[in-house]
Write an enzyme that holds these catalytic residues in place. Structure first.
Site, mmCIF file in Angstrom:
data_model
loop_
_atom_site.group_PDB
_atom_site.id
_atom_site.type_symbol
_atom_site.label_atom_id
_atom_site.label_comp_id
_atom_site.label_asym_id
_atom_site.label_seq_id
_atom_site.Cartn_x
_atom_site.Cartn_y
_atom_site.Cartn_z
ATOM 1 N N ASP A 1 32.508 -79.264 -89.249
ATOM 2 C CA ASP A 1 33.614 -80.216 -89.307
ATOM 3 C C ASP A 1 34.919 -79.532 -89.697
ATOM 4 O OD1 ASP A 1 34.726 -82.693 -88.984
ATOM 5 O OD2 ASP A 1 33.763 -83.628 -90.712
ATOM 6 N N SER B 1 42.935 -83.146 -83.629
ATOM 7 C CA SER B 1 42.819 -83.498 -85.044
ATOM 8 C C SER B 1 44.135 -84.061 -85.575
ATOM 9 C CB SER B 1 42.430 -82.257 -85.857
ATOM 10 O OG SER B 1 42.635 -82.468 -87.236
ATOM 11 N N LYS C 1 37.683 -81.340 -95.962
ATOM 12 C CA LYS C 1 38.036 -80.653 -94.711
ATOM 13 C C LYS C 1 39.322 -81.222 -94.126
ATOM 14 C CE LYS C 1 36.695 -84.075 -91.779
ATOM 15 N NZ LYS C 1 37.355 -84.605 -90.553
ATOM 16 N N GLY D 1 29.829 -84.940 -89.988
ATOM 17 C CA GLY D 1 29.576 -83.982 -88.916
ATOM 18 C C GLY D 1 30.807 -83.782 -88.063
ATOM 19 N N ASN E 1 44.816 -84.728 -88.695
ATOM 20 C CA ASN E 1 45.182 -84.047 -89.933
ATOM 21 C C ASN E 1 45.853 -82.708 -89.645
ATOM 22 O OD1 ASN E 1 44.022 -85.630 -92.387
ATOM 23 N ND2 ASN E 1 42.418 -85.725 -90.847
ATOM 24 N N GLU F 1 43.761 -89.091 -93.013
ATOM 25 C CA GLU F 1 43.002 -89.320 -94.242
ATOM 26 C C GLU F 1 43.229 -88.218 -95.268
ATOM 27 O OE1 GLU F 1 41.453 -91.643 -96.482
ATOM 28 O OE2 GLU F 1 40.480 -92.242 -94.615
ATOM 29 N N LYS G 1 35.821 -90.954 -94.253
ATOM 30 C CA LYS G 1 35.839 -89.682 -94.964
ATOM 31 C C LYS G 1 37.055 -89.621 -95.872
ATOM 32 C CE LYS G 1 33.636 -87.416 -91.012
ATOM 33 N NZ LYS G 1 33.755 -86.363 -89.963
#
Length: 305
Positions: free
Chosen positions: A244, A254, A191, A136, A256, A281, A107
């Protein structure tokens, strides 16, 4: 066990989890590992303590080190290599990709071009490839534990996306299909950026009301992007969109969100690099925002901030 060979490219948490799920579904799976120590550990212990500590992997995964030979021996690739390294990883083997089905499980967006992962690989010059984008709201640790999970498979070709969904479908993994490949890829990439912002808000102690407001504003901005790109609003309402976004922005697991919390706490980017944790990412996608906004003639103030 199916005689069809599937190659998962990338030995990170997500690649390891997808490889395990495929083996659980009676598929013959090779996992290309860039790091020899990870390949050795998977082969000997069925574990990947560097990227997925404490989680047993399916003992039928075949770790491999020679990417060229593995691509040549496979009809389907599941690519989980971070977008930052995607071109460097696959470009030397582009001629071997001809005629393959390639499921993009990474992603993000390429920095210079704002290309999606599928667009990036298609631009390498391989002929007659078919692409599916996998997205997803899902964490590797929960997927491999067979926690109920919703994955989304996006492709303009209905036969190919159905094939890809059937590879992963199980009693605990619900697989939806859509033809909105670009829309799914854009939501999947952005996201991560918004999750960094969610982590910053948490570090600043803004409270749950502010988080709710933030999520609403983010959804409006994603809707604006999808409209500008000529994509379906239904994508935003799917697991690849709002599902997501909620997972990545609010869940403690997570990376991120965790990176955003670190930066919001006043720590420099180097603190993350020195921690040895997988690269978030969303940081790479931030670098692609200027190209993305130019591509669709749009302004994304929240993401840009």
């Amino acid at each position: 066990m199916s005689t069809e060979h599937i190659l998962v490219v990338g030995e990170g948490a997500w690649g390891s989890a997808l490889a395990s799920i495929l083996c659980h579904n009676q598929r013959s799976v090779m996992l290309w590992c860039q790091r020899p120590d990870v390949a050795d550990e998977i082969a000997s212990n069925n574990t990947n303590t560097r990227y997925l500590p404490g989680v047993p992997l399916d003992n039928r995964i075949i770790p491999v080190a020679d990417l060229s030979s593995a691509i040549a021996a496979s009809s389907t690739l599941v690519v989980t290599t971070p977008v930052l390294y995607l071109r460097a990883t696959l470009a030397p083997h582009a001629d071997l990709l001809t005629g393959k089905t390639i499921i993009m499980g990474c992603k993000g967006l390429e920095k210079e071009s704002a290309r999606t992962p599928a667009e990036l690989v298609a631009a390498l010059g391989a002929k007659d490839c078919t692409f599916v984008t996998l997205a997803g709201g899902s964490f590797a640790r929960e997927l491999i534990a067979h926690t109920p999970t919703n994955l989304v498979f996006a492709s303009s070709e209905s036969t190919i996306r159905k094939y890809a969904a059937n590879l992963f479908k199980s009693s605990t993994t619900v697989c939806d299909e859509t033809d909105d490949e670009i829309g799914v890829a854009l939501c999947a990439a952005l996201k991560n950026v918004y999750a960094i912002g969610g982590g910053v808000l948490t570090a600043l102690g803004t409270g749950e009301n502010t988080h709710a407001l933030y999520c609403v504003r983010v959804l409006r901005e994603l809707r604006q992007l999808l409209v500008a790109a000529g994509r379906s609003i239904d994508t935003l309402l799917s697991s690849a969109g709002v599902g997501d976004l909620i997972l990545t922005s609010l869940a403690l697991e997570s990376k991120n969100r965790t990176y955003g919390y670190l930066r919001g706490s006043g720590k420099p980017h180097s603190a993350w690099e020195h921690s040895g944790r997988p690269y978030p990412e969303g940081v790479n996608t931030l670098s692609a925002l200027e190209a993305l906004q130019k591509r669709y003639s749009i302004h994304l103030p929240i993401a840009q901030a």
